[in-house]
Design an enzyme around this catalytic site. Structure first.
Site, mmCIF file in Angstrom:
data_model
loop_
_atom_site.group_PDB
_atom_site.id
_atom_site.type_symbol
_atom_site.label_atom_id
_atom_site.label_comp_id
_atom_site.label_asym_id
_atom_site.label_seq_id
_atom_site.Cartn_x
_atom_site.Cartn_y
_atom_site.Cartn_z
ATOM 1 N N GLU A 1 2.043 -5.385 10.941
ATOM 2 C CA GLU A 1 1.285 -3.873 11.052
ATOM 3 C C GLU A 1 2.120 -3.092 12.282
ATOM 4 O O GLU A 1 2.146 -3.528 13.278
ATOM 5 C CB GLU A 1 -0.075 -4.040 11.507
ATOM 6 C CG GLU A 1 -0.926 -4.848 10.518
ATOM 7 C CD GLU A 1 -1.123 -4.148 9.361
ATOM 8 O OE1 GLU A 1 -1.009 -2.961 9.231
ATOM 9 O OE2 GLU A 1 -1.777 -4.855 8.361
ATOM 10 N N HIS B 1 0.832 -0.991 -0.049
ATOM 11 C CA HIS B 1 -0.081 0.061 -0.056
ATOM 12 C C HIS B 1 0.927 1.219 -0.088
ATOM 13 O O HIS B 1 1.619 1.282 0.782
ATOM 14 C CB HIS B 1 -1.085 0.001 1.144
ATOM 15 C CG HIS B 1 -1.876 -1.150 1.274
ATOM 16 N ND1 HIS B 1 -2.162 -1.826 2.495
ATOM 17 C CD2 HIS B 1 -2.627 -1.585 0.410
ATOM 18 C CE1 HIS B 1 -3.034 -2.794 2.050
ATOM 19 N NE2 HIS B 1 -3.397 -2.584 0.883
#
Length: 320
Positions: free
Chosen positions: A208, A53
Site C-alpha cells: 500500500e 483497483h
C-alpha cells in the site's frame, strides 16, 4: 515492449505480441499482461501487479517506469517477470471497479459474484498466474495498491495468511523498500496475493503506497525508496540497507457490513492505523455490535459503503 501502459489504457492489441531486446525476451499474453524473460536468468521469478483497483494509479505509473527502463536497457533483468495491470477497464474509467471489487474474487471466488467484466478478468488473471508460477519454487508476488484514506504510515504491507513463515529475505526487503508497517492476516481471503500464496506458495504481499490519486497527480518521489528497492530486485542486486524496522500488526477482527442498517462509528477523516481503546464502539449492524476487545486496536481500511457481506474495516493489534 514500449508503451505497455498507453496500449493498455487505449484498449489496443500490440502489432507484435512478442519480441526481444538486447537483454530479454518479452511476450504480450493478454490485455495488461506482459511476460519478460532475461536472456540470462539467475534469480527466482517475480510477479509485479498493479491496478487491481482502477483508481489506484501511483503504482501503475511506477511499474510503467520500471518496464520502460528495462526496455531501454537501463535496467537489466536477472529474473523472469510477469507484469500485470489488473483491471484495465477500471483504469480507463478512473474508477475503483465497474461492477464489483476484484480483490475479493480470487481463488475461484469470482464464481460467487454476478458475471461481469471483473469476474471474467479475475478468471483470466488466475490462469495467467498458473501459467507463470506452476512448477516454480518460491516465486515472489508484489501486488501494488494505494489506500482510499490517508494513513499514519503511508507505506505499508499486508501479508496473506499462510501455513509456513515468511522468508526472512522477503521481510527484510520490505524494510529496505521503506515500508513503515507490516500487517499479517490470520484468515484466508479473496485477494490476489492470497491466491498466489495459497495456490503456488509464493512469497506474496500487498504493498500500500500512499493515497489514491488520478493519473498525472501522483508524487512518485514519496515512493522513491520503494522504487529503488524494486529496481534492485529486478536487477539482482541487494537493496540499500535501511535500519528502521517496520512496526508489525496482526488482524484482531474484521468489521463486516451485513445490511443496509450498518453504521460505522468513525468519521470520514479517520486515517488508517488510528488507535482506539478497549470498549470503544466501532460499528453497529442491527443486533450486531463491534467493539474494541484488546487494550488498544488500530483500524485499517475503514469503508462503510462496501456492499453487504463485504469487509468494512479491519481492527489490528501490535505484535513483536
Amino acid at each position: 515492449m514500449q508503451d505497455f501502459l498507453a496500449l493498455t489504457l487505449a484498449g489496443d492489441t500490440p502489432a507484435a505480441r512478442c519480441g526481444e531486446t538486447a537483454h530479454c525476451r518479452w511476450m504480450w499474453w493478454d490485455e495488461g499482461v506482459l511476460q519478460l524473460i532475461p536472456h540470462r536468468a539467475s534469480d527466482r521469478p517475480l510477479v509485479l501487479s498493479a491496478g487491481i483497483h482502477g483508481n489506484e494509479t501511483a503504482p501503475v505509473e511506477m511499474l510503467d517506469e520500471l518496464l520502460n527502463e528495462a526496455h531501454r536497457g537501463e535496467l537489466v533483468l536477472t529474473r523472469p517477470v510477469l507484469a500485470i495491470l489488473g483491471n484495465p477497464a477500471a483504469l480507463r474509467a478512473g474508477k475503483r471497479y465497474l461492477s464489483d471489487d476484484m480483490n475479493r474474487m480470487f481463488g475461484g471466488r469470482w464464481q460467487r459474484f454476478p458475471e461481469s467484466g471483473e469476474t471474467r478478468r479475475a478468471c483470466v488473471l488466475e490462469h495467467c498466474m498458473e501459467r507463470f508460477l506452476s512448477g516454480v519454487d518460491a516465486a515472489w508476488h508484489l501486488d501494488m495498491h494505494t489506500a482510499i484514506r490517508g494513513s499514519y504510515y503511508p507505506r505499508f504491507g499486508v501479508f496473506p495468511a499462510r501455513a509456513t513463515p515468511y522468508e526472512a529475505s522477503f521481510l527484510d526487503w520490505m524494510r529496505d523498500a521503506g515500508l513503515q508497517a507490516l500487517v499479517f492476516h490470520r484468515a484466508p481471503g479473496g485477494t490476489f496475493t492470497h491466491f498466489s500464496s495459497d495456490h503456488f506458495d509464493a512469497q506474496s504481499c500487498t504493498l500500500e503506497l500512499g493515497k489514491a490519486q488520478p493519473f498525472g497527480q501522483n508524487d512518485l518521489t514519496q515512493f522513491a525508496l520503494t522504487k529503488a528497492a524494486l529496481r534492485a530486485l529486478l536487477s539482482g542486486v541487494p537493496a540499500a540497507r535501511r535500519d528502521e524496522t517496520p512496526l508489525r500488526f496482526e488482524v484482531a477482527s474484521q468489521i463486516t457490513r451485513q445490511s443496509e442498517a450498518f453504521k460505522l462509528h468513525m468519521s470520514a477523516q479517520t486515517q488508517n492505523f488510528t488507535a482506539f481503546t478497549c470498549g470503544t464502539l466501532l460499528a453497529e449492524d442491527g443486533d450486531t455490535v463491534y467493539r474494541v476487545e484488546n487494550d488498544t486496536e488500530y483500524v485499517l481500511f475503514p469503508n462503510p459503503t462496501v456492499a453487504p457481506g463485504l469487509r468494512a474495516g479491519l481492527m489490528l493489534k501490535t505484535i513483536a
